[in-house]
Write a protein that holds these residues in place. Structure first.
Motif, PDB file in Angstrom:
ATOM      1  N   LYS A 214       1.905   6.097  -8.207  1.00  0.00           N
ATOM      2  CA  LYS A 214       0.489   5.790  -8.040  1.00  0.00           C
ATOM      3  C   LYS A 214      -0.383   7.049  -7.981  1.00  0.00           C
ATOM      4  CE  LYS A 214       1.307   1.388  -5.623  1.00  0.00           C
ATOM      5  NZ  LYS A 214       1.121   0.648  -4.360  1.00  0.00           N
ATOM      6  N   SER A 215       0.080   8.027  -7.232  1.00  0.00           N
ATOM      7  CA  SER A 215      -0.732   9.230  -7.045  1.00  0.00           C
ATOM      8  C   SER A 215      -0.969   9.981  -8.350  1.00  0.00           C
ATOM      9  CB  SER A 215      -0.084  10.159  -6.013  1.00  0.00           C
ATOM     10  OG  SER A 215      -0.088   9.548  -4.737  1.00  0.00           O
ATOM     11  N   SER A 216       0.028   9.980  -9.229  1.00  0.00           N
ATOM     12  CA  SER A 216      -0.150  10.687 -10.506  1.00  0.00           C
ATOM     13  C   SER A 216      -1.231  10.005 -11.344  1.00  0.00           C
ATOM     14  CB  SER A 216       1.168  10.768 -11.286  1.00  0.00           C
ATOM     15  OG  SER A 216       1.604   9.487 -11.681  1.00  0.00           O
ATOM     16  N   TYR A 217      -1.291   8.665 -11.292  1.00  0.00           N
ATOM     17  CA  TYR A 217      -2.352   7.975 -12.023  1.00  0.00           C
ATOM     18  C   TYR A 217      -3.711   8.236 -11.381  1.00  0.00           C
ATOM     19  CZ  TYR A 217      -5.630   4.688 -13.828  1.00  0.00           C
ATOM     20  OH  TYR A 217      -6.767   4.167 -14.373  1.00  0.00           O
ATOM     21  N   MET A 218      -3.760   8.219 -10.049  1.00  0.00           N
ATOM     22  CA  MET A 218      -5.028   8.449  -9.368  1.00  0.00           C
ATOM     23  C   MET A 218      -5.552   9.861  -9.637  1.00  0.00           C
ATOM     24  SD  MET A 218      -5.938   5.615  -8.084  1.00  0.00           S
ATOM     25  CE  MET A 218      -7.333   6.221  -7.130  1.00  0.00           C
ATOM     26  N   ARG A 219      -4.641  10.827  -9.702  1.00  0.00           N
ATOM     27  CA  ARG A 219      -5.034  12.197 -10.076  1.00  0.00           C
ATOM     28  C   ARG A 219      -5.648  12.190 -11.466  1.00  0.00           C
ATOM     29  NH1 ARG A 219      -3.193  16.727  -7.136  1.00  0.00           N
ATOM     30  NH2 ARG A 219      -4.037  18.008  -8.796  1.00  0.00           N
ATOM     31  N   TYR A 220      -4.961  11.518 -12.383  1.00  0.00           N
ATOM     32  CA  TYR A 220      -5.412  11.445 -13.774  1.00  0.00           C
ATOM     33  C   TYR A 220      -6.813  10.820 -13.857  1.00  0.00           C
ATOM     34  CZ  TYR A 220      -5.943   9.395 -18.426  1.00  0.00           C
ATOM     35  OH  TYR A 220      -6.439   9.009 -19.634  1.00  0.00           O
TER      36      TYR A 220
ATOM     37  N   ILE B  92       0.821  -1.213   0.000  1.00  0.00           N
ATOM     38  CA  ILE B  92       0.000   0.000   0.000  1.00  0.00           C
ATOM     39  C   ILE B  92       0.854   1.262   0.000  1.00  0.00           C
ATOM     40  CG2 ILE B  92      -1.558   1.409   1.421  1.00  0.00           C
ATOM     41  CD1 ILE B  92      -3.019  -1.129   2.174  1.00  0.00           C
ATOM     42  N   LEU B  93       1.866   1.289   0.828  1.00  0.00           N
ATOM     43  CA  LEU B  93       2.643   2.515   0.986  1.00  0.00           C
ATOM     44  C   LEU B  93       3.609   2.787  -0.160  1.00  0.00           C
ATOM     45  CD1 LEU B  93       3.347   2.435   4.830  1.00  0.00           C
ATOM     46  CD2 LEU B  93       1.524   3.616   3.585  1.00  0.00           C
ATOM     47  N   ALA B  94       3.856   1.770  -0.999  1.00  0.00           N
ATOM     48  CA  ALA B  94       4.732   1.996  -2.156  1.00  0.00           C
ATOM     49  C   ALA B  94       4.082   3.033  -3.067  1.00  0.00           C
ATOM     50  CB  ALA B  94       4.946   0.692  -2.918  1.00  0.00           C
ATOM     51  N   GLU B  95       4.884   3.961  -3.551  1.00  0.00           N
ATOM     52  CA  GLU B  95       4.359   5.039  -4.391  1.00  0.00           C
ATOM     53  C   GLU B  95       4.945   4.970  -5.797  1.00  0.00           C
ATOM     54  OE1 GLU B  95       2.272   8.355  -5.625  1.00  0.00           O
ATOM     55  OE2 GLU B  95       1.980   7.234  -3.786  1.00  0.00           O
ATOM     56  N   GLU B  96       6.231   4.699  -5.899  1.00  0.00           N
ATOM     57  CA  GLU B  96       6.913   4.716  -7.192  1.00  0.00           C
ATOM     58  C   GLU B  96       6.721   3.404  -7.941  1.00  0.00           C
ATOM     59  OE1 GLU B  96       8.153   7.633  -8.164  1.00  0.00           O
ATOM     60  OE2 GLU B  96       7.501   8.344  -6.194  1.00  0.00           O
ATOM     61  N   LYS B  97       6.776   3.495  -9.250  1.00  0.00           N
ATOM     62  CA  LYS B  97       6.545   2.335 -10.112  1.00  0.00           C
ATOM     63  C   LYS B  97       7.514   1.195  -9.826  1.00  0.00           C
ATOM     64  CE  LYS B  97       5.712   1.186 -14.966  1.00  0.00           C
ATOM     65  NZ  LYS B  97       5.588   1.736 -16.328  1.00  0.00           N
TER      66      LYS B  97
ATOM     67  N   ILE C  79     -12.348   1.129   0.348  1.00  0.00           N
ATOM     68  CA  ILE C  79     -11.423   0.530  -0.624  1.00  0.00           C
ATOM     69  C   ILE C  79     -10.130   1.331  -0.632  1.00  0.00           C
ATOM     70  CG2 ILE C  79     -12.248   1.930  -2.581  1.00  0.00           C
ATOM     71  CD1 ILE C  79     -11.936  -0.573  -4.362  1.00  0.00           C
ATOM     72  N   ASN C  80      -9.039   0.634  -0.926  1.00  0.00           N
ATOM     73  CA  ASN C  80      -7.771   1.336  -1.112  1.00  0.00           C
ATOM     74  C   ASN C  80      -7.214   0.989  -2.493  1.00  0.00           C
ATOM     75  OD1 ASN C  80      -5.205   2.437  -1.126  1.00  0.00           O
ATOM     76  ND2 ASN C  80      -4.920   2.121   1.069  1.00  0.00           N
ATOM     77  N   PRO C  81      -7.492   1.844  -3.488  1.00  0.00           N
ATOM     78  CA  PRO C  81      -7.009   1.563  -4.848  1.00  0.00           C
ATOM     79  C   PRO C  81      -5.494   1.656  -4.965  1.00  0.00           C
ATOM     80  CG  PRO C  81      -7.982   3.749  -4.728  1.00  0.00           C
ATOM     81  CD  PRO C  81      -8.265   3.088  -3.415  1.00  0.00           C
ATOM     82  N   TYR C  82      -4.835   2.188  -3.962  1.00  0.00           N
ATOM     83  CA  TYR C  82      -3.367   2.247  -3.952  1.00  0.00           C
ATOM     84  C   TYR C  82      -2.762   0.909  -3.539  1.00  0.00           C
ATOM     85  CZ  TYR C  82      -3.547   7.388  -4.250  1.00  0.00           C
ATOM     86  OH  TYR C  82      -3.749   8.684  -4.656  1.00  0.00           O
ATOM     87  N   GLY C  83      -3.605  -0.003  -3.018  1.00  0.00           N
ATOM     88  CA  GLY C  83      -3.105  -1.250  -2.449  1.00  0.00           C
ATOM     89  C   GLY C  83      -2.618  -2.267  -3.454  1.00  0.00           C
ATOM     90  N   ASN C  84      -3.427  -2.538  -4.458  1.00  0.00           N
ATOM     91  CA  ASN C  84      -3.040  -3.513  -5.482  1.00  0.00           C
ATOM     92  C   ASN C  84      -3.800  -3.236  -6.771  1.00  0.00           C
ATOM     93  OD1 ASN C  84      -5.677  -4.764  -5.203  1.00  0.00           O
ATOM     94  ND2 ASN C  84      -4.893  -5.787  -3.375  1.00  0.00           N
ATOM     95  N   ARG C  85      -3.378  -3.908  -7.817  1.00  0.00           N
ATOM     96  CA  ARG C  85      -3.956  -3.668  -9.147  1.00  0.00           C
ATOM     97  C   ARG C  85      -5.454  -3.951  -9.167  1.00  0.00           C
ATOM     98  NH1 ARG C  85      -4.496  -7.104 -13.665  1.00  0.00           N
ATOM     99  NH2 ARG C  85      -4.608  -5.970 -15.646  1.00  0.00           N
TER     100      ARG C  85
END
Length: 215
Positions: A35-41, A13-18, A124-130
């Motif tokens: 991850k955050s840049s995609y979620m913003r998009y 979850i806490l990983a941010e970079e690709k 839900i945590n969309p940052y967690g996994n695909r």
């Protein structure tokens, strides 16, 4: 909730970079590096789609009011660009006041349009996994006062019948594109029925500044 938690505990979850969670980025364009840049998009895309609907409605606007309607569209577009299409709502790096998630990326369903909260406590945590990222795309940013049934037709009518008055386009902007009138809801809490809510008639027009002499 416990099943969700256990499922996500094994994820990064806490990983941010690709490079720290490459599996999360599978199926996405290579331009997304974190991850955050995609979620913003993904949030920006939703807001942009609302703007397209407002723009395409111009064919339903009375011919004598189309120029004025187009001017309002341009004003809304400029404002959206200045705030980067409110992509901040899905970005966990943003200030708490403007994001819809926790600092870790957890989102909670805000419940149906006619409820104060979610009766099922969906989260839900969309940052967690695909899988969670993909599943989150089924969650809806639902207009409390409906976009198609109420807000856009009311805007078109306001422009047509303004009779010298100034349309309060910023009120309509808030209803269409901001959390003043948007709720994040799980698909099970997204009621497709008619909300039977209308715009506040007292906010449709704004008073002109009295800086001229009355003859």
């Amino acid at each position: 909730l416990l099943a969700d938690l256990v499922h996500n505990l094994s994820e990064n979850i806490l990983a941010e970079e690709k490079e720290d969670d490459e599996k999360w980025f599978e199926g996405l364009e290579s331009r997304f590096k974190n991850k955050s840049s995609y979620m913003r998009y993904s949030c920006e895309s939703r807001i942009r789609s609302y703007m397209k609907e407002v723009s395409s409605f111009i064919s339903n606007v009375h011919p004598t009011a189309r120029d004025a309607y187009k001017r309002i569209i341009d004003l809304m577009s400029d404002k959206l660009k200045s705030v980067k299409y409110n992509g901040c709502y899905f970005d966990r790096r943003e200030e708490e006041a403007v994001r819809l998630c926790t600092a870790e990326g957890w989102f909670s369903c805000q419940g149906p349009f006619d409820s104060a909260d979610c009766p099922c406590k969906h989260s839900i945590n969309p940052y967690g996994n695909r899988e969670s990222r993909i599943l989150f795309s089924t969650w809806n940013l639902d207009h409390i006062i409906e976009k198609k049934r109420a807000v856009v037709p009311e805007l078109a009518e306001a422009v047509k019948t303004r009779d010298g008055r100034e349309v309060n386009w910023e009120y309509f902007y808030q209803l269409l594109f901001t959390v003043d009138n948007l709720k994040l809801v799980h698909i099970a809490c997204h009621k497709k029925t008619n909300h039977n809510l209308s715009c506040d008639k007292t906010k449709i027009y704004r008073k002109r500044k009295q800086n001229h002499k009355i003859s």
